[in-house]
Design a protein around this motif. Sequence first.
Motif, PDB file in Angstrom:
ATOM      1  N   HIS A   1       0.816  -1.181   0.026  1.00  0.00           N
ATOM      2  CA  HIS A   1      -0.160   0.052   0.003  1.00  0.00           C
ATOM      3  C   HIS A   1       0.869   1.292   0.186  1.00  0.00           C
ATOM      4  CE1 HIS A   1      -3.549   2.263   1.888  1.00  0.00           C
ATOM      5  NE2 HIS A   1      -3.359   2.417   0.751  1.00  0.00           N
ATOM      6  N   PHE A   2       1.913   1.299   0.794  1.00  0.00           N
ATOM      7  CA  PHE A   2       2.957   2.220   0.960  1.00  0.00           C
ATOM      8  C   PHE A   2       3.445   2.543  -0.569  1.00  0.00           C
ATOM      9  CE2 PHE A   2       7.422   3.395   1.970  1.00  0.00           C
ATOM     10  CZ  PHE A   2       7.468   4.661   2.316  1.00  0.00           C
ATOM     11  N   ILE A   3       3.869   1.438  -1.276  1.00  0.00           N
ATOM     12  CA  ILE A   3       4.548   1.697  -2.487  1.00  0.00           C
ATOM     13  C   ILE A   3       3.661   2.248  -3.622  1.00  0.00           C
ATOM     14  CG2 ILE A   3       5.385   0.202  -4.509  1.00  0.00           C
ATOM     15  CD1 ILE A   3       6.723  -1.653  -2.227  1.00  0.00           C
ATOM     16  N   THR A   4       2.370   1.952  -3.351  1.00  0.00           N
ATOM     17  CA  THR A   4       1.553   2.263  -4.463  1.00  0.00           C
ATOM     18  C   THR A   4       0.730   3.549  -4.348  1.00  0.00           C
ATOM     19  OG1 THR A   4      -0.267   1.085  -3.335  1.00  0.00           O
ATOM     20  CG2 THR A   4       0.796  -0.160  -5.073  1.00  0.00           C
ATOM     21  N   GLU A   5       0.945   4.168  -3.333  1.00  0.00           N
ATOM     22  CA  GLU A   5      -0.023   5.372  -2.807  1.00  0.00           C
ATOM     23  C   GLU A   5       0.833   6.527  -2.110  1.00  0.00           C
ATOM     24  OE1 GLU A   5      -4.045   4.747  -1.446  1.00  0.00           O
ATOM     25  OE2 GLU A   5      -4.229   3.087  -2.480  1.00  0.00           O
ATOM     26  N   ARG A   6       2.088   6.064  -1.914  1.00  0.00           N
ATOM     27  CA  ARG A   6       2.847   7.161  -1.156  1.00  0.00           C
ATOM     28  C   ARG A   6       2.947   8.171  -2.348  1.00  0.00           C
ATOM     29  NH1 ARG A   6       9.030   5.184  -0.950  1.00  0.00           N
ATOM     30  NH2 ARG A   6       9.210   7.055   0.414  1.00  0.00           N
ATOM     31  N   LYS A   7       3.447   9.560  -1.237  1.00  0.00           N
ATOM     32  CA  LYS A   7       3.495  10.833  -2.163  1.00  0.00           C
ATOM     33  C   LYS A   7       5.078  10.644  -2.120  1.00  0.00           C
ATOM     34  CE  LYS A   7      -0.129  13.646  -0.420  1.00  0.00           C
ATOM     35  NZ  LYS A   7      -0.533  14.676   0.225  1.00  0.00           N
ATOM     36  N   GLU A   8       5.631  11.704  -2.942  1.00  0.00           N
ATOM     37  CA  GLU A   8       7.236  11.713  -3.376  1.00  0.00           C
ATOM     38  C   GLU A   8       7.887  11.956  -1.734  1.00  0.00           C
ATOM     39  OE1 GLU A   8      10.439  13.394  -6.503  1.00  0.00           O
ATOM     40  OE2 GLU A   8       8.512  14.529  -6.101  1.00  0.00           O
ATOM     41  N   PHE A   9       8.905  11.288  -1.802  1.00  0.00           N
ATOM     42  CA  PHE A   9       9.617  11.438  -0.371  1.00  0.00           C
ATOM     43  C   PHE A   9       8.836  11.228   1.022  1.00  0.00           C
ATOM     44  CE2 PHE A   9      11.680  14.517  -3.405  1.00  0.00           C
ATOM     45  CZ  PHE A   9      12.648  13.724  -3.838  1.00  0.00           C
TER      46      PHE A   9
ATOM     47  N   CYS B   1       1.102   6.346   6.715  1.00  0.00           N
ATOM     48  CA  CYS B   1       0.306   5.751   7.628  1.00  0.00           C
ATOM     49  C   CYS B   1      -0.654   6.547   8.155  1.00  0.00           C
ATOM     50  CB  CYS B   1       0.983   4.662   8.491  1.00  0.00           C
ATOM     51  SG  CYS B   1       1.752   3.150   7.628  1.00  0.00           S
ATOM     52  N   HIS B   2      -0.006   7.502   8.926  1.00  0.00           N
ATOM     53  CA  HIS B   2      -0.814   8.670   9.409  1.00  0.00           C
ATOM     54  C   HIS B   2      -1.693   9.296   8.310  1.00  0.00           C
ATOM     55  CE1 HIS B   2      -1.901  11.914  12.265  1.00  0.00           C
ATOM     56  NE2 HIS B   2      -1.410  12.774  11.215  1.00  0.00           N
ATOM     57  N   ARG B   3      -1.352   9.638   7.241  1.00  0.00           N
ATOM     58  CA  ARG B   3      -2.069  10.506   6.387  1.00  0.00           C
ATOM     59  C   ARG B   3      -3.290   9.608   5.754  1.00  0.00           C
ATOM     60  NH1 ARG B   3      -2.108  10.264   0.628  1.00  0.00           N
ATOM     61  NH2 ARG B   3      -0.047   9.388   0.742  1.00  0.00           N
ATOM     62  N   VAL B   4      -2.824   8.423   5.353  1.00  0.00           N
ATOM     63  CA  VAL B   4      -4.395   7.377   4.873  1.00  0.00           C
ATOM     64  C   VAL B   4      -5.189   6.820   6.037  1.00  0.00           C
ATOM     65  CG1 VAL B   4      -2.888   6.997   2.794  1.00  0.00           C
ATOM     66  CG2 VAL B   4      -2.963   5.208   4.629  1.00  0.00           C
ATOM     67  N   GLY B   5      -4.435   6.660   7.232  1.00  0.00           N
ATOM     68  CA  GLY B   5      -5.348   5.995   8.207  1.00  0.00           C
ATOM     69  C   GLY B   5      -5.518   4.507   8.088  1.00  0.00           C
TER      70      GLY B   5
END
Length: 621
Positions: free
Chosen positions: A584-592, A599-603
């Motif tokens: 999930h981190f790989i597919t939806e993270r923002k740059e850097f 995890c905090h942002r998406v919840g």
Amino acid sequence: SAFVSNSFVGTPLQRAPSTNSNSGLHMVLEAAPETLKKISKLETLKVNSGHLCEPLLSEMATEEVFVNKDAMQILKYHGSYMQSDREVRGKVKDYQFMLRLKQPAGELPSDLYVLLDDLSRDCGRGDLRATTRQCFQLHGVRKGNLKTVVSAIMNVGSSTVGACGDVSRNVMTTPAPFSSPDYKAVIEWSKVFAQLFRPMTPAFADIWLDGEKAVTAEYWAKQVEHHNVDEAMLHDSGRGIILPDSVEPLYGNRYLPRKFKIGVTVPGDNSLDIYTNDIGVVIMMDESGKEVEGFNLMVGGGMGRTHNKENTFPKAAEHLGYFPKEDIMEGMKSILASQRDHGNRDVRANARMKYLVHTLGIDNFRSLVESYFGKPIQPWKEVEWKYNDWMGWWDQGDGKLFYGLHIENGRVKDEGDFRLKSALRAIADKYHLAMIMSPSQSIMFRDVNPEDKEGFMQILVEHGIEAIEDIDPLNRLAIACPALPLCGLAQTEAERRMPSYIERIRSVLEMMNIGNEEIMMRMTGCPNGCARPYMAELAFVGDGLNSYQIWLGGSPVLTRTAFPYVARMKDKNLEATMEPILAHFITERKEFEAFGDFCHRVGCSAIEEFCETYELGSVKA
């Protein structure tokens, strides 16, 4: 009042604000004597102990290899816990004692390390344990040796007093010993606060030194004599801070409701997890950068919680305000008095100051502090934070160097070709360098002459110590508590399991082509939070035999708490649990974007939803 009725706030103790207070909290805080509840067994024990003397004094005189339960509680104030090795089977428990030092600012003079090295060999288990509050623990001391060990520590100018118990604990700081005025001020003021809130009872000398004075005064006390700390401690503004107790004018005979933790740093340096403290102190310099102008104070941090009890929780401190330098000691006393008199003494699980701050709200808590302080508290001055472990070589700024030595999970031992304990002794014997314990369970050596750098490193190489650049960043960022076999609260492994979890997470990261990610991981064997797991980006909190809760979403700069993601993850399921989260981190993270920030942002809900339909092996960076 709504405040008093809440379960987190205790029955007001000993004091009501003066009638000229402008706090607006008179009705909240006043309590007629007849409304006071029957106090708890532990509070009664404190009152009847003669300021932390009995029944410990009597129990130390018996031939038993243990002390009774009441003496065990009082012993904590003297810096020791009674433990037993849970892996030693037999009809009689393997009773032994852990001693924890008091080391304000983490400082450890060379001669004190040499003493500890000798004591651990002669009276302990042969190793030492660096804690997450910048002090050493000595495990495995038998009752018959306890007085020998404590008296030796006191007579060399150190102490175990206040390392445990319902008092102000070891005062933490950033461990970086730069020679700049702001970093020097951090060390100096941490010692001031350690002196200001030290227990005053003669019980420590009566029990461990037969009533005599220590051969040498505590080294930090001598260094801050010019601050007239005792005069400031005893100053009575008439607002209820000073109690009518000739022995303990700040603590009284019931001391505090629970432990009380203080951390001190400079703006920007959050190497000490400052938001986990009851009081976090940020030193603010004047425009020249040469003189302390005042202090930002935050309040109400704390990690401890209990599984399945929703009214216990970790909490990051909140910003209280700014105090000019001339007001800081009275301001600190006002906060301590607020917790002393209004913290929850009825329900020990809710006794930390974080629950008082949470229940009142920061604005009402500020009003409460002001009712003791006597004037309005100025607004907090904004600060940004970074995290640094200060490992490796650094220029101190005065022509000398300091070196941060990484210690895996804080365990100082000799084991096979890895001879860390012998290396530290060799350095102490040859160079007589002062050490500073780090909040991440490691050690700094300060005041290294540049010409000694090569010889210093040669000692490490000869003793099988890895160079800092060869240590996995996951390992550098990790913390674990001791847990099994000696901690009576541990539900599962932590220190002994964390190295394998680092290796297993490393394998998953490499498999998913994100091996460059640096994720802050922490592990505890129970929910009490000694390794500050709830601030980490990824935490494993023991909740059963070989099972853990997973917490996600702490900040990489340690400014917020994480959230619970899953409970009772079996050890064997680590990889299968972590891979979907990382996908999930790989597919939806923002740059850097850091893992914890993602995890905090998406919840929690979004992560759960993604992981429900994820197929193992389907995502790589």
